[in-house]
Enzyme design. Structure first.
Site, short mmCIF file in Angstrom:
data_model
loop_
_atom_site.label_atom_id
_atom_site.label_comp_id
_atom_site.label_asym_id
_atom_site.label_seq_id
_atom_site.Cartn_x
_atom_site.Cartn_y
_atom_site.Cartn_z
N ASN A 9 -0.25 -2.36 -4.76
CA ASN A 9 0.12 -3.49 -5.61
C ASN A 9 -1.10 -4.40 -5.72
O ASN A 9 -1.45 -5.07 -4.75
CB ASN A 9 1.30 -4.23 -4.97
CG ASN A 9 1.63 -5.53 -5.69
OD1 ASN A 9 1.15 -5.77 -6.80
ND2 ASN A 9 2.44 -6.36 -5.06
N LYS A 11 -1.40 -6.98 -7.53
CA LYS A 11 -1.04 -8.39 -7.82
C LYS A 11 -1.93 -8.91 -8.96
O LYS A 11 -2.22 -8.16 -9.88
CB LYS A 11 -1.16 -9.23 -6.56
CG LYS A 11 -0.43 -8.60 -5.37
CD LYS A 11 -0.32 -9.51 -4.22
CE LYS A 11 0.30 -8.75 -3.05
NZ LYS A 11 0.74 -9.62 -1.98
N HIS A 93 9.71 -8.09 -6.26
CA HIS A 93 8.75 -8.43 -5.20
C HIS A 93 9.04 -9.86 -4.74
O HIS A 93 9.41 -10.73 -5.53
CB HIS A 93 7.33 -8.31 -5.75
CG HIS A 93 6.28 -8.39 -4.68
ND1 HIS A 93 5.90 -9.59 -4.12
CD2 HIS A 93 5.57 -7.43 -4.04
CE1 HIS A 93 4.99 -9.36 -3.19
NE2 HIS A 93 4.77 -8.05 -3.12
N GLU A 95 7.17 -12.23 -4.09
CA GLU A 95 6.40 -13.27 -4.80
C GLU A 95 7.07 -13.62 -6.12
O GLU A 95 7.04 -14.77 -6.56
CB GLU A 95 4.95 -12.81 -4.99
CG GLU A 95 4.20 -12.86 -3.66
CD GLU A 95 3.01 -11.92 -3.56
OE1 GLU A 95 2.59 -11.35 -4.58
OE2 GLU A 95 2.50 -11.76 -2.43
N GLU A 163 9.77 -5.15 2.61
CA GLU A 163 8.61 -6.00 2.82
C GLU A 163 9.05 -7.33 3.42
O GLU A 163 9.49 -8.23 2.68
CB GLU A 163 7.91 -6.27 1.49
CG GLU A 163 7.42 -5.02 0.79
CD GLU A 163 6.27 -5.33 -0.15
OE1 GLU A 163 5.22 -4.72 0.03
OE2 GLU A 163 6.42 -6.19 -1.03
N GLY A 169 0.47 -10.25 3.27
CA GLY A 169 -0.80 -10.96 3.15
C GLY A 169 -1.15 -11.82 4.34
O GLY A 169 -2.07 -12.64 4.26
N SER A 208 0.97 -6.15 5.15
CA SER A 208 -0.23 -6.07 5.99
C SER A 208 -0.48 -4.66 6.54
O SER A 208 -0.93 -4.51 7.68
CB SER A 208 -0.16 -7.09 7.14
OG SER A 208 -0.14 -8.40 6.61
C1 PEP Z 1 2.60 -6.69 -1.08
O1 PEP Z 1 2.41 -7.74 -1.63
O2 PEP Z 1 3.36 -5.86 -1.61
C2 PEP Z 1 1.94 -6.43 0.19
C3 PEP Z 1 2.47 -5.56 0.99
O3 PEP Z 1 0.79 -7.14 0.46
P1 PEP Z 1 -0.20 -6.96 1.71
O4 PEP Z 1 -0.37 -5.49 1.97
O5 PEP Z 1 -1.47 -7.62 1.30
O6 PEP Z 1 0.46 -7.63 2.88
#
Ligand code: PEP
Length: 248
Positions: A9, A11, A93, A95, A163, A169, A208
């Site tokens: 992703n 973003k 997601h 976000e 997630e 992040g 992460s």
């Molecule tokens: C995400 O936003 O889907 C995600 C998993 O981000 P990150 O791997 O940077 O934590």
């Protein structure tokens, strides 16, 4: 056994200058057997699909509107993503749930729209830190799954990404036991809701994931791959994760 999936992703990152990373990724996945997906910003879906032509890399969107056309300035629809070369779309997601107030009802409508356009929906669920601390993580994720999936979900048209919001992040990840507990729980919920198809759905872990922690996460039962944010931006990092998935 569902085929494993490594999904990236991007973003709100990436421009036409990203082609070199995508070309390196396409070269690096020639020998891998898991599925690999990149979801760039909408501006790059069509270019990325053409950069990936002839490779096994799939391209997806990061969101779509629930309607196919109409007066929705700034939005894009599932048929438009498909027309641009996407095969998948990330929906719900955290976000988007936080920044755009997306509810389970809206995510369900978008998932239905994605299916109608022939796209594979990658539906995201996950608890906040407060919800986990309150002992409510399983309840929250169970309710999100129940509320976000429309009728007609199959292992072929839908992927679930767990997630935890607090792991995205941040460099923090749940313990392997916590990931295992959640993935076992989701598998049970889906099998009860969908029967055999619930056992076919791929369950991704996201939050992460890095080359250094990928192998131990992929060894957890019912983890069928990962949704990767930051570490999917550079081909070298994403390839480290993809190789760990392939070896799991
Ligand atoms: C995400 O936003 O889907 C995600 C998993 O981000 P990150 O791997 O940077 O934590």
């Amino acid at each position: 056994m569902p085929k494993k999936l490594a999904a990236g992703n991007w973003k709100m990152n990436g421009t036409s200058a990203s082609q070199t990373e995508v070309t390196a990724l396409c070269g690096g996945i020639e020998q891998v057997s898991c599925d690999v997906l990149l979801c760039p910003p909408a501006t790059l879906v069509a270019p990325m699909a053409s950069w990936a032509a002839g490779s096994t890399l799939s391209v997806g969107g990061q969101d779509c509107h629930a309607n196919a056309t109409g007066a929705h300035t700034g939005d894009i629809s599932a048929p438009m993503l498909a027309d641009a070369g996407a095969s998948h779309v990330i929906l719900g997601h955290s976000e988007r749930r936080a920044d755009h107030g997306e509810t389970d009802d809206l995510v369900r409508a978008k998932t239905q729209a994605a299916h109608a356009a022939g796209l594979i929906a990658v539906v995201c669920v996950g608890e906040t830190e407060e919800e986990r601390d309150a002992g409510r993580a399983l309840d929250v994720v169970g309710a999100q799954i129940a509320g976000s999936l429309p009728g007609g979900v199959t292992g072929a048209n839908t992927v679930i990404a767990y997630e935890p919001v607090w792991a995205i992040g941040t460099g923090r990840t749940p313990t392997l036991d916590q990931i295992g507990e959640m993935h076992d729980f989701m598998r049970d919920v889906l099998a009860r809701q969908l029967g055999d198809q619930g056992r076919e759905l791929r369950l991704l872990y996201g939050g992460s994931v890095k080359p250094g922690n990928a192998a131990e996460i992929f060894a957890v039962p019912n983890v069928d791959g990962a949704l990767v944010g930051g570490a999917s931006l550079r081909a070298a990092d994403f390839l480290g994760i993809i190789r760990a998935l392939d070896a799991a």
